[in-house]
Every structure is written in structure tokens, then in C-alpha cells.
Design an enzyme around this catalytic site. Structure first.
Site, PDB file in Angstrom:
ATOM      1  N   LYS A   1      69.018 -96.731  -1.841  1.00 62.48           N
ATOM      2  CA  LYS A   1      69.368 -95.642  -0.939  1.00 62.48           C
ATOM      3  C   LYS A   1      69.344 -96.098   0.520  1.00 62.48           C
ATOM      4  CE  LYS A   1      70.090 -92.408  -3.987  1.00 62.48           C
ATOM      5  NZ  LYS A   1      71.471 -91.923  -4.225  1.00 62.48           N
TER       6      LYS A   1
ATOM      7  N   TYR B   1      64.750 -97.836  -6.274  1.00 63.87           N
ATOM      8  CA  TYR B   1      65.540 -96.640  -5.982  1.00 63.87           C
ATOM      9  C   TYR B   1      65.659 -96.472  -4.466  1.00 63.87           C
ATOM     10  CZ  TYR B   1      66.945 -91.731  -5.770  1.00 63.87           C
ATOM     11  OH  TYR B   1      67.617 -90.558  -5.495  1.00 63.87           O
TER      12      TYR B   1
ATOM     13  N   SER C   1      68.727 -90.194   0.051  1.00 63.64           N
ATOM     14  CA  SER C   1      67.472 -89.544  -0.292  1.00 63.64           C
ATOM     15  C   SER C   1      66.588 -89.423   0.934  1.00 63.64           C
ATOM     16  CB  SER C   1      66.747 -90.363  -1.371  1.00 63.64           C
ATOM     17  OG  SER C   1      65.415 -89.920  -1.538  1.00 63.64           O
TER      18      SER C   1
END
Length: 273
Positions: A154, A150, A137
Site C-alpha cells: 500500500k 500488506y 489504506s
């Protein structure tokens, strides 16, 4: 004449994974499309019966991943492009998340990708070729309130992929870290686990909601041509930001970080090393 490729795509039933699957099939390639629920792929199976092999797979289950990769190789004889795309979102502040939520999130977003890499490497090494596209991301360059876990997953995948690239390049295997921008993938709906909100963060939540707005982002199909080009390049980049606006945002974040370092350079240099 271009030789058709064989793809292994996780999280293939929706969002970016679905878009990548459609693009590869349209190009005449063959795809093993892995997802927990493959029913949304029924229309593509009907349209491409000889080129698409749906595979029911929970990437958090290491043994299932290894078995699934063996089935994928048996289906089409080889693997050329592996896309580690499966993932979800744990939405909530760090204090709010339960141990069960955190572990379940990282089991998919980080460990799931690790299991896929470990399972495919013996096959790619035996071939002397292959490309692994690690879907991370644009946010992996820094943390953001309410989506910290999250981002953490990543970042971990990003760092691991740098190491992986160094380890496998001598075998003819290339690794590309694909830093995706925001696309309308359903991540904030079907792919989201939410924490139980604490009242202490109510003001911050409202500020974040106002900052992000209601814009869901462009359709995932907009990113598919970039993925197809990454799969075709003879010498792909180690990492790539996907999305024009995202590119600008990442550069701005990098500039801000560099300015912060310079501001505190004198303190940094007080220590030896």
C-alpha cells in the site's frame, strides 16, 4: 442533467468493490466489474443487465489486464472512473514469509494496480478526462507487525500514485489516493494468505490479537457514498482518509511521528543537507 459515468472496478465481487459497484449501479451509472470470480455478481447482472458487464480478470496478469481494459472500453465506449481496489492480505511476520508468498502478494496488491493504470491511461488521455481512485489504506502511513507486506504494498502504491497524479493532471486525468479504514470486507478470511508461524513470535501474535479484538468493522456500504462523492467532485482532493475513527487514528499517528522527529532534531541537524 448529470451524465451517467462508466466505472471500471477491480476486486468487484466482494467487500468494498462490491459495495462500490452496487452504489454506482444504483446511481444509474454503468460498471465493468472485474474479479477473478464473477459468479457472486450474478444477482446484480440480473438486476442491471444493460448497466453491468462482469469481467473475469486476474490483475496480476499484465496481458490479461490490457485485454480486459480493451473489452471494457468496447462494452460501454469509454471509461470515466477507474477504481484500483483488487487486493489480498499476506498475514505473518517478515521472517516467516516465503519468496513465493511475497511475490504473489505484491503481484496483486501493487503490480496489479500498475498494470491497470498503464492499460487505462491511453484511453483516458484520448478522452481528455478520467479519474483514477487508488484504494490504499490508513495503514500506509506506517508499518504494523504481522501485516508488514500488506502495508508495504500500500505504501508503494501510495507513493507511485503521487507521482502518477503529477504526470497525468495535464491530460485532464485526476488521481485520488483513497486511504481506507477497517471495513468488514472478508480480507482476513477469504482474502488472506497466512505464513507458517514461527514459535519465536507467539507472544507478539497473542498481543496483537488482544489489541485488535474480534471487531470486524462496519459494512463496506458505509464507505460507498464517499466514493460516489469523490467520483462526482469537480476538484477532488489528492488523498482522502475514509472513516471517522480512521481519520482520528491517522492524525494521532502523524502527531506521534512529528514528536519523534522533534525529539531527535538535534541529531538530524548534525548532518549537512
Amino acid at each position: 442533467m448529470t451524465t451517467a459515468k462508466v466505472w471500471f472496478i477491480t476486486g468487484a465481487s466482494r467487500g468494498l468493490g462490491r459495495a462500490f459497484t452496487e452504489a454506482a449501479l444504483a446511481a444509474g451509472d454503468r460498471v465493468v466489474a472485474a474479479a477473478r470470480n464473477v459468479a457472486p455478481l450474478d444477482d446484480l447482472v440480473a438486476e442491471y443487465p444493460d448497466h453491468l458487464a462482469p469481467l473475469v480478470l486476474d490483475v496480476s496478469d499484465r496481458r490479461a489486464v490490457f485485454d480486459g481494459v480493451e473489452r471494457a472500453v468496447a462494452a460501454f465506449g469509454r471509461l470515466d472512473v477507474v477504481v484500483n481496489n483488487a487486493g489480498g492480505l499476506l498475514y505473518g511476520m517478515v521472517e516467516e514469509a516465503t519468496e513465493e508468498q511475497i511475490r504473489a502478494h505484491l503481484d496483486v496488491n501493487f503490480f496489479g494496480a500498475v498494470w491497470v493504470v498503464q492499460a487505462v491511461l491511453p484511453h483516458l488521455r484520448a478522452q481528455g478526462s478520467g479519474r483514477i481512485l487508488q484504494i490504499t489504506s490508513m495503514g500506509s502511513s506506517g508499518g504494523m507487525a504481522s501485516v508488514g507486506f500488506y502495508g508495504a504494498g500500500k505504501v508503494a502504491l501510495d507513493s507511485l500514485s503521487e507521482a502518477l497524479a503529477m504526470e497525468v493532471e495535464r491530460f485532464g486525468i485526476q488521481v485520488v489516493i483513497v486511504e481506507m479504514g477497517g471495513y468488514s470486507t472478508g480480507l482476513f478470511t477469504a482474502g488472506t494468505t497466512a505464513t507458517e508461524p514461527l514459535p519465536h513470535y507467539q507472544t507478539l501474535r497473542a498481543e496483537l490479537a488482544e489489541m485488535w479484538g474480534d471487531e470486524s468493522g462496519p459494512d463496506p456500504s458505509n464507505a460507498a457514498p464517499v466514493i460516489m462523492e469523490l467520483a462526482a467532485l469537480s476538484n477532488p482532493p489528492r488523498r482522502l482518509i475514509v472513516g471517522s475513527q480512521s481519520y482520528d487514528q491517522v492524525l494521532e499517528l502523524d502527531r506521534a511521528r512529528a514528536e519523534l522527529y522533534r525529539e531527535w532534531e538535534q541529531l538530524s541537524r548534525k548532518a549537512a543537507g
